[in-house]
Design a protein around this motif. Structure first.
Motif, short mmCIF file in Angstrom:
data_model
loop_
_atom_site.label_atom_id
_atom_site.label_comp_id
_atom_site.label_asym_id
_atom_site.label_seq_id
_atom_site.Cartn_x
_atom_site.Cartn_y
_atom_site.Cartn_z
N VAL A 1 0.74 -1.14 -0.08
CA VAL A 1 0.11 0.08 0.02
C VAL A 1 0.85 1.22 0.14
O VAL A 1 1.98 1.28 0.49
N VAL A 2 0.40 2.42 -0.50
CA VAL A 2 1.07 3.88 -0.20
C VAL A 2 0.36 4.43 0.38
O VAL A 2 -1.20 4.91 0.41
N SER A 3 0.82 5.15 1.16
CA SER A 3 0.15 5.78 2.33
C SER A 3 0.97 6.98 2.70
O SER A 3 2.08 7.06 2.40
N ALA A 4 0.00 8.36 3.05
CA ALA A 4 1.16 9.52 3.40
C ALA A 4 1.49 9.33 4.77
O ALA A 4 1.21 8.66 5.66
N TRP A 5 2.55 10.07 4.88
CA TRP A 5 3.34 10.38 6.11
C TRP A 5 2.47 10.46 7.49
O TRP A 5 2.87 10.12 8.70
N ASP A 6 1.50 11.36 7.39
CA ASP A 6 0.49 11.63 8.38
C ASP A 6 -0.39 10.59 8.72
O ASP A 6 -0.83 10.38 9.88
N ASP A 7 -0.47 9.35 8.01
CA ASP A 7 -1.27 8.24 8.13
C ASP A 7 -0.48 7.41 8.64
O ASP A 7 -1.12 6.06 8.95
N ILE A 8 0.88 7.00 9.06
CA ILE A 8 1.58 6.23 9.57
C ILE A 8 2.16 6.71 10.77
O ILE A 8 2.68 7.56 10.94
N VAL A 9 2.41 5.62 11.59
CA VAL A 9 3.05 5.70 12.73
C VAL A 9 4.29 4.91 12.96
O VAL A 9 4.05 3.41 12.94
N GLU A 10 5.36 5.12 13.24
CA GLU A 10 6.46 4.37 13.34
C GLU A 10 6.65 3.55 14.73
O GLU A 10 5.96 4.08 15.98
N ARG A 11 6.59 2.29 14.62
CA ARG A 11 6.57 1.36 15.70
C ARG A 11 7.82 1.39 16.74
O ARG A 11 8.80 1.56 16.40
N ASP A 12 7.70 1.31 18.04
CA ASP A 12 8.68 1.14 18.88
C ASP A 12 9.44 -0.15 18.98
O ASP A 12 8.88 -1.28 18.77
N PRO A 13 10.90 -0.08 18.63
CA PRO A 13 11.66 -1.37 18.50
C PRO A 13 11.25 -2.18 19.84
O PRO A 13 11.27 -3.43 19.62
N GLU A 14 11.09 -1.59 21.07
CA GLU A 14 11.04 -2.58 22.24
C GLU A 14 9.78 -3.18 22.09
O GLU A 14 9.71 -4.58 22.39
N ASP A 15 8.56 -2.53 21.58
CA ASP A 15 7.44 -3.45 21.48
C ASP A 15 7.43 -4.52 20.43
O ASP A 15 6.84 -5.55 20.47
N ILE A 16 8.31 -4.21 19.40
CA ILE A 16 8.17 -5.23 18.25
C ILE A 16 8.93 -6.50 18.80
O ILE A 16 8.95 -7.55 18.52
N ALA A 17 10.26 -5.99 19.78
CA ALA A 17 11.02 -7.15 20.16
C ALA A 17 10.01 -8.13 20.92
O ALA A 17 10.41 -9.23 20.94
N ALA A 18 9.28 -7.43 21.86
CA ALA A 18 8.58 -8.26 22.86
C ALA A 18 7.53 -8.92 22.08
O ALA A 18 7.29 -10.25 22.49
N GLU A 19 6.74 -8.40 20.94
CA GLU A 19 5.90 -9.31 20.26
C GLU A 19 6.56 -10.51 19.63
O GLU A 19 6.06 -11.75 19.60
N ASN A 20 7.64 -10.18 19.21
CA ASN A 20 8.48 -11.27 18.52
C ASN A 20 8.70 -12.51 19.45
O ASN A 20 8.66 -13.52 19.27
N ALA A 21 9.28 -11.99 20.70
CA ALA A 21 9.49 -12.84 21.78
C ALA A 21 8.18 -13.76 22.12
O ALA A 21 8.33 -14.85 22.21
N ALA A 22 7.11 -13.16 22.27
CA ALA A 22 5.98 -13.92 22.41
C ALA A 22 5.47 -14.64 21.53
O ALA A 22 4.92 -15.88 21.85
N GLY A 23 5.53 -14.26 20.26
CA GLY A 23 5.25 -15.16 19.00
C GLY A 23 6.41 -16.46 19.17
O GLY A 23 5.71 -17.44 18.98
N ALA A 24 7.41 -16.30 19.48
CA ALA A 24 8.36 -17.20 19.43
C ALA A 24 8.23 -18.48 20.50
O ALA A 24 8.31 -19.53 20.40
#
Length: 408
Positions: free
Chosen positions: A263-286
């Motif tokens: 998809v193509v989105s404007a900069w105002d419509d996207i939010v950058e994810r926190d690396p710590e949250d991504i790491a926690a989700e990856n650990a839970a998924g693993a």
């Protein structure tokens, strides 16, 4: 504070600052000033203005006078003489067989010096060439080696955009240009596409870079959203995804979602994810994946164990749904007309019957012991010493034998 004016000696050359003194100099006037090369005639491109002492390098030289029409005509005549000197210089270079290329020739305003600009791959020993040129022109000769950018600036030309070269049109000084500027503008990194006629990176990458970076364009700040970094994980209306490309001019980003859609989105419509949250989700998924894998392995082992047991021990129903064998046996024994188990059922006794049975067993054992014959004592039955007393070894006399008879 001091009053200064800006003077340029070439069309797109560097601007030098001078003090007008008591003269009333206006923008566009030609003035006669003194420089490191001698007396020169230049054009005023910056009118008189007040500037701090740090802006202009002291001490400032004062303008001699405003140029007259005769001075302007003299400048034009010097340009014609420079063309003639250019032809002579090329001929002398060919005679000396020097690996150098003559680019331009300039006469100073007072004709006290001639400057020859050339390019070469390395250092050139041109001492003999200077002597020959001095014998021809009867004046001071200066040979100055320049780079490929300065060569393009002096010669001019048409760029790949179809317009005259920026360096020969309006760029007064060369600014450093890096390949990072091309990356930030999402340009092709092919050297043939981002290089000018001089063979170096195009100068327009520098002054256009402000429109792509830091939210500035032409010196004016713009209130724009933060630009996402390429390769970062962001959250959009369609879900989380990875930024694969960024369009700086349109302020849009191309995002590859986790479900495989792009998809193509404007900069105002996207939010950058926190690396710590991504790491926690990856650990839970693993962790969940490991648990699922362990469960699958346990089920596979149990199924293989069931397949290895004899058929008579397996049933159609799962093991947990089977009734205990004892309950099945008792149910079969309780039914009339059904075949009973070949095993004898266990008898049930109360405590009184057990005690009576134990006493009877003890009594039978006692009677048995009383009815037995006494055991015969073991004595020697004969031999060479059977007539001797067993204690003192003397002949057995007046002793009773085992039959109760006395012996002599």
């Amino acid at each position: 504070m001091q009053t200064i004016i800006g003077v340029r000696f070439q069309k797109a050359g560097k601007i030098y600052y001078f003090s007008p003194g008591r003269l009333e100099v206006k923008k566009g006037d030609h003035v006669i000033v003194e420089t490191a090369r001698g007396i020169e005639c230049g054009e005023t491109v910056i009118g008189p203005r007040e500037a701090a002492d740090s802006e202009a390098t002291p001490p400032l030289k004062v303008v001699h006078r405003i140029a007259t029409p005769e001075d302007v005509q003299k400048v034009e005549d010097n340009k014609v003489r420079a063309k003639e000197a250019f032809a002579v210089g090329e001929r002398k270079i060919a005679e000396h067989k020097l690996p150098m290329k003559l680019v331009n020739v300039e006469y100073t305003f007072d004709m006290n010096k001639i400057v020859f600009y050339f390019t070469a791959d390395g250092r050139i020993d041109f001492r003999e060439l200077v002597k020959d040129l001095a014998s021809v022109f009867r004046t001071r000769i200066e040979l100055r080696q320049i780079g490929v950018r300065d060569e393009a600036k002096l010669m001019g030309g048409i760029g790949c955009c179809g317009r005259p070269l920026c360096c020969a049109s309006f760029l007064g000084e060369f600014a450093p240009v890096s390949i990072r500027m091309a990356k930030e503008q999402n340009l092709s990194l092919n050297p043939t596409k981002i290089s000018g006629i001089c063979g170096r990176l195009m100068c327009c990458l520098k002054y256009e870079n402000d429109g792509y970076c830091n939210g500035t364009c032409c010196g004016q700040k713009k209130s724009v959203a933060k630009e996402p970094e390429q390769g970062s994980i962001v959250a959009t209306m369609g879900g989380d995804g990875k930024v694969i490309s960024v369009n700086t001019q349109r302020h849009t980003a191309t995002i590859l979602l986790n479900n495989g859609r792009t998809v193509v989105s404007a900069w105002d419509d996207i939010v950058e994810r926190d690396p710590e949250d991504i790491a926690a989700e990856n650990a839970a998924g693993a962790e969940e994946e490991v648990l699922e894998q362990a469960t699958d392995e346990a089920e596979a082992v149990s199924s293989s164990m069931r397949e290895r047991r004899p058929r008579r021990e397996r049933g159609n129903r799962p093991r947990g749904e089977r009734r205990p064998q004892r309950d099945v046996r008792e149910a079969r024994e309780g039914q009339e007309g059904e075949h009973k188990s070949h095993r004898r059922p266990r008898r049930t006794h109360d405590k009184g019957e057990r005690r009576e049975w134990r006493e009877n067993r003890e009594g039978r054992e006692t009677e048995k012991m009383q009815g037995e014959k006494p055991r015969r004592s073991r004595r020697p039955r004969g031999g060479k010493n059977r007539d001797r007393h067993p204690k003192d070894g003397q002949p057995r006399e007046n002793h009773e034998n085992h039959n109760g008879e006395k012996t002599e």
